[in-house]
Design a protein around this motif. Structure first.
Motif, PDB file in Angstrom:
ATOM      1  N   LEU A   1       0.868  -1.173   0.000  1.00  0.00           N
ATOM      2  CA  LEU A   1       0.000   0.000   0.000  1.00  0.00           C
ATOM      3  C   LEU A   1       0.906   1.224   0.000  1.00  0.00           C
ATOM      4  CD1 LEU A   1      -2.947   1.108   0.292  1.00  0.00           C
ATOM      5  CD2 LEU A   1      -2.487   1.235   2.749  1.00  0.00           C
ATOM      6  N   TYR A   2       0.616   2.162  -0.915  1.00  0.00           N
ATOM      7  CA  TYR A   2       1.479   3.328  -1.087  1.00  0.00           C
ATOM      8  C   TYR A   2       0.749   4.620  -0.749  1.00  0.00           C
ATOM      9  CZ  TYR A   2       4.832   0.391  -3.582  1.00  0.00           C
ATOM     10  OH  TYR A   2       5.750  -0.570  -3.903  1.00  0.00           O
ATOM     11  N   GLY A   3       1.502   5.547  -0.139  1.00  0.00           N
ATOM     12  CA  GLY A   3       1.058   6.913   0.041  1.00  0.00           C
ATOM     13  C   GLY A   3       2.033   7.831  -0.665  1.00  0.00           C
ATOM     14  N   LEU A   4       1.528   8.723  -1.515  1.00  0.00           N
ATOM     15  CA  LEU A   4       2.388   9.537  -2.378  1.00  0.00           C
ATOM     16  C   LEU A   4       1.967  10.990  -2.312  1.00  0.00           C
ATOM     17  CD1 LEU A   4       3.520   8.814  -5.988  1.00  0.00           C
ATOM     18  CD2 LEU A   4       1.881  10.657  -5.641  1.00  0.00           C
ATOM     19  N   SER A   5       2.946  11.908  -2.348  1.00  0.00           N
ATOM     20  CA  SER A   5       2.675  13.330  -2.465  1.00  0.00           C
ATOM     21  C   SER A   5       2.427  13.663  -3.928  1.00  0.00           C
ATOM     22  CB  SER A   5       3.854  14.147  -1.941  1.00  0.00           C
ATOM     23  OG  SER A   5       3.696  15.517  -2.265  1.00  0.00           O
ATOM     24  N   VAL A   6       1.291  14.291  -4.231  1.00  0.00           N
ATOM     25  CA  VAL A   6       0.965  14.545  -5.639  1.00  0.00           C
ATOM     26  C   VAL A   6       1.756  15.720  -6.205  1.00  0.00           C
ATOM     27  CG1 VAL A   6      -1.349  13.602  -5.337  1.00  0.00           C
ATOM     28  CG2 VAL A   6      -0.994  16.065  -5.092  1.00  0.00           C
ATOM     29  N   ASP A   7       2.412  16.510  -5.382  1.00  0.00           N
ATOM     30  CA  ASP A   7       3.178  17.657  -5.882  1.00  0.00           C
ATOM     31  C   ASP A   7       4.342  17.220  -6.765  1.00  0.00           C
ATOM     32  OD1 ASP A   7       1.543  19.456  -4.609  1.00  0.00           O
ATOM     33  OD2 ASP A   7       2.792  19.585  -2.820  1.00  0.00           O
TER      34      ASP A   7
ATOM     35  N   LEU B   1       5.776   8.712  -0.011  1.00  0.00           N
ATOM     36  CA  LEU B   1       5.982   9.137   1.368  1.00  0.00           C
ATOM     37  C   LEU B   1       6.126   7.962   2.314  1.00  0.00           C
ATOM     38  CD1 LEU B   1       3.319  11.998   1.445  1.00  0.00           C
ATOM     39  CD2 LEU B   1       5.785  12.215   1.076  1.00  0.00           C
ATOM     40  N   TRP B   2       5.383   6.905   2.039  1.00  0.00           N
ATOM     41  CA  TRP B   2       5.456   5.714   2.882  1.00  0.00           C
ATOM     42  C   TRP B   2       4.909   4.508   2.124  1.00  0.00           C
ATOM     43  CZ3 TRP B   2       0.642   3.801   3.156  1.00  0.00           C
ATOM     44  CH2 TRP B   2      -0.450   4.690   3.196  1.00  0.00           C
ATOM     45  N   THR B   3       5.313   3.338   2.588  1.00  0.00           N
ATOM     46  CA  THR B   3       4.839   2.074   2.034  1.00  0.00           C
ATOM     47  C   THR B   3       4.600   1.113   3.182  1.00  0.00           C
ATOM     48  OG1 THR B   3       6.266   2.404   0.094  1.00  0.00           O
ATOM     49  CG2 THR B   3       5.338   0.203   0.418  1.00  0.00           C
ATOM     50  N   ILE B   4       3.499   0.383   3.145  1.00  0.00           N
ATOM     51  CA  ILE B   4       3.302  -0.673   4.126  1.00  0.00           C
ATOM     52  C   ILE B   4       3.028  -1.981   3.410  1.00  0.00           C
ATOM     53  CG2 ILE B   4       2.495   0.877   5.931  1.00  0.00           C
ATOM     54  CD1 ILE B   4      -0.317  -0.014   5.402  1.00  0.00           C
TER      55      ILE B   4
ATOM     56  N   VAL C   1     -10.095  -5.599   7.008  1.00  0.00           N
ATOM     57  CA  VAL C   1     -10.181  -4.184   6.666  1.00  0.00           C
ATOM     58  C   VAL C   1      -9.250  -3.445   7.601  1.00  0.00           C
ATOM     59  CG1 VAL C   1     -11.637  -2.146   6.465  1.00  0.00           C
ATOM     60  CG2 VAL C   1     -12.574  -4.399   5.909  1.00  0.00           C
ATOM     61  N   PHE C   2      -8.307  -2.699   7.030  1.00  0.00           N
ATOM     62  CA  PHE C   2      -7.319  -1.977   7.817  1.00  0.00           C
ATOM     63  C   PHE C   2      -7.683  -0.497   7.909  1.00  0.00           C
ATOM     64  CE2 PHE C   2      -5.146  -5.491   5.708  1.00  0.00           C
ATOM     65  CZ  PHE C   2      -4.513  -6.124   6.780  1.00  0.00           C
ATOM     66  N   SER C   3      -7.619   0.052   9.104  1.00  0.00           N
ATOM     67  CA  SER C   3      -7.693   1.492   9.308  1.00  0.00           C
ATOM     68  C   SER C   3      -6.268   2.009   9.390  1.00  0.00           C
ATOM     69  CB  SER C   3      -8.458   1.802  10.600  1.00  0.00           C
ATOM     70  OG  SER C   3      -8.399   3.177  10.900  1.00  0.00           O
ATOM     71  N   VAL C   4      -5.895   2.881   8.440  1.00  0.00           N
ATOM     72  CA  VAL C   4      -4.500   3.290   8.281  1.00  0.00           C
ATOM     73  C   VAL C   4      -4.380   4.805   8.405  1.00  0.00           C
ATOM     74  CG1 VAL C   4      -2.519   3.302   6.691  1.00  0.00           C
ATOM     75  CG2 VAL C   4      -4.045   1.314   6.769  1.00  0.00           C
ATOM     76  N   ASP C   5      -3.407   5.263   9.172  1.00  0.00           N
ATOM     77  CA  ASP C   5      -3.097   6.685   9.265  1.00  0.00           C
ATOM     78  C   ASP C   5      -2.511   7.127   7.924  1.00  0.00           C
ATOM     79  OD1 ASP C   5      -1.681   9.174   9.707  1.00  0.00           O
ATOM     80  OD2 ASP C   5      -1.800   8.803  11.850  1.00  0.00           O
ATOM     81  N   SER C   6      -3.206   8.024   7.222  1.00  0.00           N
ATOM     82  CA  SER C   6      -2.760   8.405   5.882  1.00  0.00           C
ATOM     83  C   SER C   6      -1.504   9.277   5.904  1.00  0.00           C
ATOM     84  CB  SER C   6      -3.877   9.143   5.146  1.00  0.00           C
ATOM     85  OG  SER C   6      -4.200  10.353   5.806  1.00  0.00           O
ATOM     86  N   GLN C   7      -1.146   9.818   7.063  1.00  0.00           N
ATOM     87  CA  GLN C   7       0.042  10.664   7.148  1.00  0.00           C
ATOM     88  C   GLN C   7       1.334   9.857   7.200  1.00  0.00           C
ATOM     89  OE1 GLN C   7      -0.522  14.143   6.978  1.00  0.00           O
ATOM     90  NE2 GLN C   7      -2.530  13.248   6.529  1.00  0.00           N
ATOM     91  N   ASN C   8       1.288   8.694   7.891  1.00  0.00           N
ATOM     92  CA  ASN C   8       2.535   7.940   8.061  1.00  0.00           C
ATOM     93  C   ASN C   8       2.415   6.454   7.707  1.00  0.00           C
ATOM     94  OD1 ASN C   8       1.196   6.764  10.273  1.00  0.00           O
ATOM     95  ND2 ASN C   8       2.049   8.264  11.706  1.00  0.00           N
ATOM     96  N   GLY C   9       1.222   5.996   7.371  1.00  0.00           N
ATOM     97  CA  GLY C   9       1.060   4.607   6.962  1.00  0.00           C
ATOM     98  C   GLY C   9       0.952   3.612   8.094  1.00  0.00           C
TER      99      GLY C   9
END
Length: 355
Positions: A271-277, A282-285, A311-319
């Motif tokens: 699962l990836y979190g990415l900055s669109v700028d 930003l993080w991967t889990i 079903v995982f509840s994930v902090d979108s700021q740090n994963g």
């Protein structure tokens, strides 16, 4: 990535094309179901919420409409074919595609069919005409893709065909509408920006593998990705490629965009979190297994359907994973949040309203 010239660009869109599947309001905090509903068949279609009602289809060909607060049945209709994707509701009418290639317009309050239209171009091979994705609605236009590789635009008033576009391969990607474009990917790896008025291809791009998940749009940028694991960000005004970022594994979810970040899952169980700028990850889990349905993205929390009914509840700021809910069956239906509930359907036929 190859792009050609753009036409004039606007920013109106419907339905909500960022695929966050969240329109505001209270969030589930406990991971505990407030109620459950037994559909009788595996939940194959994704969840849609509109005007206090929850809509979804199952593997027995039934379309369900529930009261979103208590799970009571408002209506239930049966079709002689499977229904796919998430039903779309606009101005009191529900639109859904089927495995036989027929599109239905249904009264969202009663379940009565208003009109239907077959999109099969080869009746002898009708299953190849299946609509295997969600449809999109904008003003009086309904946009539908199918496994023959066609994109159709239909008048929502009467089902009249307005135009059609043929891609090189089958289409499993759900189209989105961002005026004046329809965006969709195909199984050959082509990305298409079609003129909503005419169906002509205005510009396009490509991927190193099939594009089977839906593109997304937010704040002037369209996003798409495919089996090569690369996510592309393209600025619509002037059609400028902003960046492309590679993750591990083919995309198995739509790209959800929220508050300047994009999120997606892959076949490698990531699962990836990415900055669109700048397209920076930003993080991967590691979820241990691929997400099996698309996620819900809120301002600070992600709700991610994983393997084995989790079903995982994930902090979108740090994963970081905050809590995990375990359903009784696998989840192939993309959930939705509304009215303080996370609605999740499983392949053993249960719907959970998680508070």
């Amino acid at each position: 990535m190859i792009l050609t010239a753009s036409i004039s660009w606007g920013n109106q869109s419907y339905p909500e094309p960022s695929h966050s599947r969240y329109d505001g309001g209270a969030l589930p905090a406990s991971g505990v179901p407030a109620w459950t509903y037994e559909a009788g068949n595996g939940i194959s279609g994704s969840m849609t919420w509109s005007d206090g009602k929850l809509y979804f289809s199952d593997g027995g060909g039934y379309l369900h409409c529930l009261n979103g607060q208590d799970g009571s049945v408002v209506w239930k209709s049966h079709f002689d074919t499977l229904l796919y994707g998430a039903p779309q509701v606009d101005s009191g009418v529900l639109y859904v595609g089927t495995g036989s290639g027929t599109i239905y317009a249904i009264d969202a309050n009663t379940g009565q069919v208003k009109w239907s239209r077959s999109l099969a171009t080869n009746p002898s091979e009708i299953t190849s005409s299946a609509v295997a994705s969600s449809v999109a609605v904008w003003k009086n236009r309904l946009v539908v893709s199918n496994l023959e590789g066609y994109v159709f635009c239909i008048d929502t008033n009467n089902g009249e065909l307005l135009w059609k576009f043929k891609a090189p391969r089958e289409i499993l990607s759900s189209p989105i509408i961002v005026e004046p474009f329809v965006f969709v990917g195909d199984h050959a790896g082509g990305f298409h920006a079609l003129n909503i008025a005419t169906g002509k291809r205005s510009w396009g791009g490509s991927s190193g593998g099939p594009i089977d998940t839906s593109p997304s749009y937010s704040d002037g940028v369209v996003y798409y990705g495919g089996w090569d694991g690369v996510v592309h960000g393209v600025q619509l005004k002037s059609v400028v490629p902003l960046w492309h970022t590679k993750g591990e594994g083919a995309l198995t979810t739509d790209i959800a965009v929220r508050k300047g970040r994009a999120f997606w899952g892959t076949a490698a169980g990531k699962l990836y979190g990415l900055s669109v700028d700048k397209g920076q990850i930003l993080w991967t889990i590691d979820l241990d297994a691929p997400p099996t349905a698309s996620l819900v993205a809120t301002d600070k929390i992600l709700f991610v359907p994983g393997a084995a009914g989790k079903v995982f509840s994930v902090d979108s700021q740090n994963g970081s994973i905050m809590w995990t809910f375990e359903a009784s069956g696998d989840i192939m239906s993309s959930p939705v949040i509304a009215g303080g509930f996370l609605y999740v359907g499983t392949m053993d036929g249960l719907v959970y309203a998680i508070r």
